[in-house]
Design an enzyme around this catalytic site. Structure first.
Site, PDB file in Angstrom:
ATOM      1  N   ALA A 187       0.524  -0.909  -0.764  1.00 38.43           N
ATOM      2  CA  ALA A 187      -0.153   0.138  -0.177  1.00 38.43           C
ATOM      3  C   ALA A 187       0.868   1.434   0.024  1.00 38.43           C
ATOM      4  CB  ALA A 187      -0.888  -0.197   1.168  1.00 38.43           C
ATOM      5  N   ASP A 188       0.623   2.804  -0.636  1.00 37.23           N
ATOM      6  CA  ASP A 188       1.012   3.295  -0.353  1.00 37.23           C
ATOM      7  C   ASP A 188       0.244   4.640  -0.511  1.00 37.23           C
ATOM      8  OD1 ASP A 188       3.382   4.988  -0.733  1.00 37.23           O
ATOM      9  OD2 ASP A 188       2.327   6.670  -1.456  1.00 37.23           O
TER      10      ASP A 188
END
Length: 190
Positions: A71-72
């Site tokens: 995830a970012d």
């Protein structure tokens, strides 16, 4: 959780780890160094997904039936993407930029499973009240904003005293849209 393969969480974020624990997910943290740069011309949503996928690609071909979760999270205000601050002074500047404004928190997520990439994102609108310079500087001095997009944690003091309301997912602002993640995970084998 039944029917979901073991998860490799490619994130050192304690907040993401806490969210997975609260979801009763079995996971292991595994990290790889990944360049988080991105090409010019992408929308903020595309940037978050691009970086999340780049993180997952580092694991391609190294799995034994696990699902890699990357995830970012980015913060976007007035068209400007705010990542993680580089210094305490930079954190103060970011929070001053967010103060009194509405911003978007965008988390891009990538699930790599059996050679397939499943990318998605979530967007939450966060309404910050006007913060005093003292409130901002005190927060930066007492907490650890350098590992947080936009320099703040919603679950920490600045979030608790500064956020007036949110449109969208709370867990997305924490760093992982658990509602969307759950829906994707239970459909992995379909």
């Amino acid at each position: 959780m039944n029917n979901v393969p073991k998860i490799i969480l490619a994130s050192k974020s304690p907040r993401r780890q806490d969210l997975l624990r609260l979801m009763d997910m079995e996971f292991e943290v595994m990290l790889k160094d990944v360049d988080e740069s991105y090409p010019d011309g992408l929308t903020p949503q595309e940037v978050a997904v691009y970086i999340a996928r780049k993180k997952a690609e580092a694991f391609d071909g190294t799995l034994n039936g696990e699902v890699v979760l990357t995830a970012d999270t980015i913060v976007c205000v007035d068209g400007l993407i705010l990542g993680k601050p580089e210094t305490p002074d930079h954190a103060v500047e970011m929070l001053q930029t967010l103060s009194g404004k509405v911003h978007q928190v965008i988390t891009g997520v990538c699930l790599l499973y059996k050679g397939r990439y499943n990318n998605f994102f979530d967007v939450s609108e966060v309404f910050f009240r006007k913060l005093s310079d003292q409130e901002i500087k005190s927060y930066v001095a007492e907490y650890e904003p350098l590992d947080k997009a936009g320099s703040y944690g919603i679950q920490e003091r600045i979030g608790l005293i500064g956020i007036e309301r949110i449109n969208g997912s709370y867990t997305n602002v924490v760093g992982l849209p658990t509602e969307k993640l759950y829906a994707q995970l239970i459909n992995l084998n379909k």
